[in-house]
Design a protein around this motif. Structure first.
Motif, PDB file in Angstrom:
ATOM      1  N   PRO A 102     -34.619  20.114 -18.422  1.00  0.00           N
ATOM      2  CA  PRO A 102     -35.926  20.791 -18.349  1.00  0.00           C
ATOM      3  C   PRO A 102     -36.771  20.308 -17.174  1.00  0.00           C
ATOM      4  O   PRO A 102     -37.627  21.034 -16.681  1.00  0.00           O
ATOM      5  CB  PRO A 102     -36.579  20.453 -19.695  1.00  0.00           C
ATOM      6  N   GLY A 103     -36.517  19.083 -16.711  1.00  0.00           N
ATOM      7  CA  GLY A 103     -37.275  18.549 -15.581  1.00  0.00           C
ATOM      8  C   GLY A 103     -36.599  18.741 -14.244  1.00  0.00           C
ATOM      9  O   GLY A 103     -37.041  18.180 -13.230  1.00  0.00           O
ATOM     10  N   ASN A 104     -35.493  19.497 -14.214  1.00  0.00           N
ATOM     11  CA  ASN A 104     -34.771  19.807 -12.983  1.00  0.00           C
ATOM     12  C   ASN A 104     -34.371  18.552 -12.201  1.00  0.00           C
ATOM     13  O   ASN A 104     -34.071  17.525 -12.791  1.00  0.00           O
ATOM     14  CB  ASN A 104     -35.569  20.786 -12.129  1.00  0.00           C
ATOM     15  N   PRO A 156     -32.853  27.247 -11.979  1.00  0.00           N
ATOM     16  CA  PRO A 156     -33.062  25.894 -12.514  1.00  0.00           C
ATOM     17  C   PRO A 156     -31.743  25.158 -12.660  1.00  0.00           C
ATOM     18  O   PRO A 156     -30.670  25.761 -12.748  1.00  0.00           O
ATOM     19  CB  PRO A 156     -33.728  26.156 -13.866  1.00  0.00           C
ATOM     20  N   LEU A 157     -31.829  23.850 -12.713  1.00  0.00           N
ATOM     21  CA  LEU A 157     -30.630  23.025 -12.749  1.00  0.00           C
ATOM     22  C   LEU A 157     -29.772  23.308 -13.979  1.00  0.00           C
ATOM     23  O   LEU A 157     -28.545  23.188 -13.924  1.00  0.00           O
ATOM     24  CB  LEU A 157     -31.034  21.541 -12.733  1.00  0.00           C
ATOM     25  N   ARG A 158     -30.397  23.710 -15.081  1.00  0.00           N
ATOM     26  CA  ARG A 158     -29.634  23.969 -16.304  1.00  0.00           C
ATOM     27  C   ARG A 158     -28.653  25.132 -16.137  1.00  0.00           C
ATOM     28  O   ARG A 158     -27.697  25.248 -16.889  1.00  0.00           O
ATOM     29  CB  ARG A 158     -30.576  24.267 -17.469  1.00  0.00           C
ATOM     30  N   GLY A 159     -28.885  25.988 -15.143  1.00  0.00           N
ATOM     31  CA  GLY A 159     -27.985  27.102 -14.897  1.00  0.00           C
ATOM     32  C   GLY A 159     -27.009  26.841 -13.769  1.00  0.00           C
ATOM     33  O   GLY A 159     -26.341  27.756 -13.300  1.00  0.00           O
ATOM     34  N   ARG A 160     -26.914  25.585 -13.327  1.00  0.00           N
ATOM     35  CA  ARG A 160     -26.057  25.253 -12.182  1.00  0.00           C
ATOM     36  C   ARG A 160     -25.194  24.052 -12.515  1.00  0.00           C
ATOM     37  O   ARG A 160     -25.150  23.057 -11.781  1.00  0.00           O
ATOM     38  CB  ARG A 160     -26.926  24.963 -10.961  1.00  0.00           C
ATOM     39  N   GLY A 161     -24.476  24.146 -13.657  1.00  0.00           N
ATOM     40  CA  GLY A 161     -23.656  23.033 -14.115  1.00  0.00           C
ATOM     41  C   GLY A 161     -22.753  22.427 -13.052  1.00  0.00           C
ATOM     42  O   GLY A 161     -22.745  21.210 -12.859  1.00  0.00           O
ATOM     43  N   PRO A 162     -21.966  23.245 -12.321  1.00  0.00           N
ATOM     44  CA  PRO A 162     -21.080  22.663 -11.305  1.00  0.00           C
ATOM     45  C   PRO A 162     -21.823  21.914 -10.199  1.00  0.00           C
ATOM     46  O   PRO A 162     -21.272  21.008  -9.581  1.00  0.00           O
ATOM     47  CB  PRO A 162     -20.356  23.900 -10.738  1.00  0.00           C
ATOM     48  N   ASP A 163     -23.074  22.296  -9.936  1.00  0.00           N
ATOM     49  CA  ASP A 163     -23.835  21.632  -8.880  1.00  0.00           C
ATOM     50  C   ASP A 163     -24.330  20.257  -9.312  1.00  0.00           C
ATOM     51  O   ASP A 163     -24.639  19.413  -8.468  1.00  0.00           O
ATOM     52  CB  ASP A 163     -25.041  22.480  -8.468  1.00  0.00           C
ATOM     53  N   VAL A 164     -24.441  20.028 -10.630  1.00  0.00           N
ATOM     54  CA  VAL A 164     -24.983  18.763 -11.109  1.00  0.00           C
ATOM     55  C   VAL A 164     -24.118  17.598 -10.648  1.00  0.00           C
ATOM     56  O   VAL A 164     -24.633  16.559 -10.230  1.00  0.00           O
ATOM     57  CB  VAL A 164     -25.121  18.776 -12.644  1.00  0.00           C
TER      58      VAL A 164
END
Length: 260
Positions: A155-157, A112-120
């Protein structure tokens, strides 16, 4: 939600007269994608009937349009995505196990996006260009705004990220940088709670702590300078820059503007 007939028409095509309004033959998305790759998003939402037809396409390499008896050969690669665990869906009887096995040749799990901070930040830059252009906005995102987005739990990715960026084209300025104040309050709270000091700020805080400690123990600028390895004049300049009071090192010098 599309009914089975309309959905099958979109995916598999239909023959003329197959249902009311079918005035001519129509190729479906699978047939149109033959020779390439088709991406099926949220594949777990397929109805049992659509799952059965898709299984036949994958198993036999043939497609039959809705309302037609003949088949067409397809040369097709299928990539499917879902936000549900298909193993659990199959165990519960909501997804065909044989279709699961056909789709599961190569499986990839995207965190999920919450675990991919650098990718945000990279995703933000990618989506912002298209979203801003579509809205006629010539604004850019400030570094603090991108940091606020990276700190959000999402939470909504990706869909939530896209919606927030679309909101910024409405609530933010049309030109120049979009600051974090334009973000919803939940984002501003996250940034306030999780903000980390810059390297320059951390260095300044360390220098201030060491100068105050040396002055507090020695009570003399000259002796404190000797311990710190600088000249007396150098320490005096450092104290002025760091807003350290000579006579009360632990007290903030409120008569001067803060250094940051």
């Amino acid at each position: 939600m599309l009914g089975d007939e309309l959905f099958e028409s979109e995916l598999f095509g239909h023959a003329r007269g197959a249902f009311t309004g079918a005035s001519q033959d129509r190729k479906g998305l699978l047939e149109l994608s033959s020779g390439g790759t088709v991406f099926l998003d949220e594949v777990a939402e397929l109805t049992p009937r659509a799952q059965a037809k898709l299984l036949r396409v994958l198993q036999d390499g043939e497609n039959r349009r809705f309302g037609e008896n003949r088949t067409q050969r397809l040369d097709l690669r299928v990539v499917a995505a879902t936000n549900r665990p298909l193993d659990a869906e199959a165990a519960a009887g909501r997804f065909r196990k044989d279709l699961l096995y056909r789709l599961g040749v190569v499986g990839l799990t995207a965190p999920p996006l919450r675990g991919r901070g650098p990718d945000v930040a990279r995703l933000t830059d990618h989506y912002w260009k298209d979203i801003a252009a579509a809205a006629g906005s010539r604004a850019t995102l400030a570094r603090e705004t991108v940091a606020a987005l990276a700190a959000h739990p999402w939470p909504g990715n990706v869909r939530e990220l896209q919606n927030v960026l679309a909101n910024l084209t409405v609530t933010g300025p049309r030109y120049g940088p979009v600051g974090p104040d334009a973000l919803p309050s939940a984002f501003r709270k996250t940034v306030a709670a999780e903000r980390r000091p810059t390297l320059a700020e951390a260095r300044e805080d360390l220098e201030r702590a060491m100068v105050r400690d040396a002055l507090g123990r020695h009570g003399s600028v000259a002796r404190a300078a000797g311990e710190l390895g600088v000249t007396r004049q150098g320490l005096s300049k450092l104290m002025a820059r760091l807003q350290v009071d000579r006579f009360d090192p632990a007290r903030e010098r409120s008569s001067h503007a803060p250094s940051r």
